[in-house]
Design an enzyme around this catalytic site. Structure first.
Site, PDB file in Angstrom:
ATOM      1  N   HIS A 336       0.823  -1.208   0.000  1.00  0.00           N
ATOM      2  CA  HIS A 336       0.000   0.000   0.000  1.00  0.00           C
ATOM      3  C   HIS A 336       0.859   1.260   0.000  1.00  0.00           C
ATOM      4  CE1 HIS A 336       0.742   1.027   4.266  1.00  0.00           C
ATOM      5  NE2 HIS A 336       0.589  -0.281   4.537  1.00  0.00           N
ATOM      6  N   CYS A 354       4.053  -4.444   6.344  1.00  0.00           N
ATOM      7  CA  CYS A 354       3.537  -4.175   4.998  1.00  0.00           C
ATOM      8  C   CYS A 354       4.662  -3.713   4.074  1.00  0.00           C
ATOM      9  CB  CYS A 354       2.447  -3.108   5.058  1.00  0.00           C
ATOM     10  SG  CYS A 354       0.946  -3.648   5.903  1.00  0.00           S
TER      11      CYS A 354
END
Length: 406
Positions: A336, A354
């Protein structure tokens, strides 16, 4: 000299004549009388069919009708066809109905000697069959009876993924999920089939007692057409549970796109058909803490979310909004945008697991990604746990095959 013997029969006296006397009496009788007596005997012994009038009684029809299941049968399998068969004759009419009067679809063969139902039966129902036929002797006969089907303690619904007409990446497994645990996994698995437009080696594996997945040994060939059929209605899952309905799906595999992240490089590379088409700077999970690593292993893009909200009270953040988010595991990892971490993107691994990208790169990747695209991560201290319901590519092929019920 003739000898006579008296024999008691039922309390009376009957005379028996020595053989020579019997033959003498037969010689006196007219031959026609002998023939008439033999014909009468044939009819009297119940042979059915031709041979005298049996003392005025009409012979039975030669046609005989049988049924499967037999009359008064109980706990009949709802997927087994109902069959009625006539021997030495042809059917005039066959009808099978449930207790509500609904007729079961079925058809006769070309010779009109066998009727077979053409649809499954209902659970816990009572059925009546009635049939009539004409024998080779021209005489009519009829047949009727009732039987009952199995009554499950429960019926279990199943779902299939991907759905109809979906286009997915080359790493997408086929997933069958059951709304309740399945005791007889082998029975359920035997009801599953996969057809592909090109030859693909693959296998089913049970990830838990409510989920079985099929994946190819290697990534799917691009543009493969896939049809999955799960004929689960009537399947006995054990413990009184039965399949609620058949399910099926047809979908296609898209282009071959694979993401590779080697965490020490701080780069995320995108490959199409084996050729690198994008190379983005990234910041991955912190190197020092295995709990915060972006773990090693092959996972897939599970969801695409233009905006997501992230919370992790353990690490001091809640209600954090990020954009262009692609979930890659149920362990919490995404690819992301994270402009708040811009200073470290391409330079240091500082995320909580992430893969962080600049906004423009995140958008470009998001637009190119497809559900089921593989993401291969290497270089970390920790590995992805095999506790997720999407762990298919974290298992080697032999381990995967060992999870089959067959």
């Amino acid at each position: 000299m003739n000898f006579r013997h008296n024999v008691r029969l039922g309390g009376g006296i009957a005379r028996m004549v020595e053989r020579r006397s019997l033959l003498k009496a037969a010689a006196i009788a007219a031959p026609a009388g002998v023939l008439a007596a033999c014909s009468g005997d044939d009819a009297a012994d119940g042979a059915g069919g031709s041979g005298g009038d049996g003392g005025g009684q009409e012979s039975r029809p030669v046609a005989s009708i049988t049924a499967d299941p037999k009359p008064d049968a109980t706990d009949v399998d709802v997927t087994s066809p109902v069959k009625l068969t006539v021997a030495e004759g042809t059917f005039d009419d066959v009808k099978v109905t449930n207790e509500d009067g609904k007729t079961v679809e079925g058809s006769l063969n070309e010779d009109k000697t066998e009727w077979v139902s053409g649809e499954p039966l209902g659970y816990g129902r009572k059925y009546t069959y009635a049939a009539s036929a004409t024998g080779s002797d021209g005489k009519k006969t009829s047949f009727d009876g009732t039987f009952g089907t199995v009554q499950p303690a429960s019926v279990v619904r199943a779902t299939l993924y991907p759905g109809d007409d979906a286009e997915v990446g080359v790493g997408q497994p086929i997933t069958v999920k059951f709304e309740a645990p399945v005791s007889d996994r082998a029975a359920a698995q035997r009801a599953l089939s996969v057809e592909t437009s090109t030859e693909v080696e693959g296998a089913w594996a049970w990830l838990n007692d409510q989920q079985v997945d099929w994946r190819p040994r290697e990534y799917w060939p691009a543009h493969t057409e896939v049809t999955v059929t799960a004929k689960l209605y009537g399947v006995n899952y054990g413990g009184g549970a039965y399949g609620k309905a058949d399910v099926s799906t047809s979908f296609r595999i898209g282009r071959n796109q694979v993401v590779k992240v080697h965490t020490p490089e701080h780069r995320m590379r995108v490959y199409r058909d084996g050729k690198e088409v994008a190379n983005y700077p990234c910041s991955n999970g912190e190197d020092a803490d295995p709990n915060l690593n972006t773990p090693n292993g092959t996972v897939i893009v599970m969801t695409k979310e233009p905006t997501s909200i992230f919370d992790n009270e353990q690490y001091g953040y809640t209600d954090v909004k990020k954009t262009w988010c692609c979930r890659i595991s149920n362990h919490g990892e995404y690819i992301h945008e994270n402009e708040e971490n811009a200073a470290n993107i391409g330079k240091a691994n500082t995320s909580h697991g992430c893969v962080n990208l600049f906004a423009a790169d995140a958008k470009a990747y998001f637009d190119s990604a497809m559900l089921g695209d593989p993401v291969e991560v290497t270089g970390s201290k920790a590995d992805f746990p095999t506790t997720s319901d999407v762990m298919d590519w974290l298992l080697d092929w032999e381990t995967w095959k060992s999870k089959s019920a067959l």
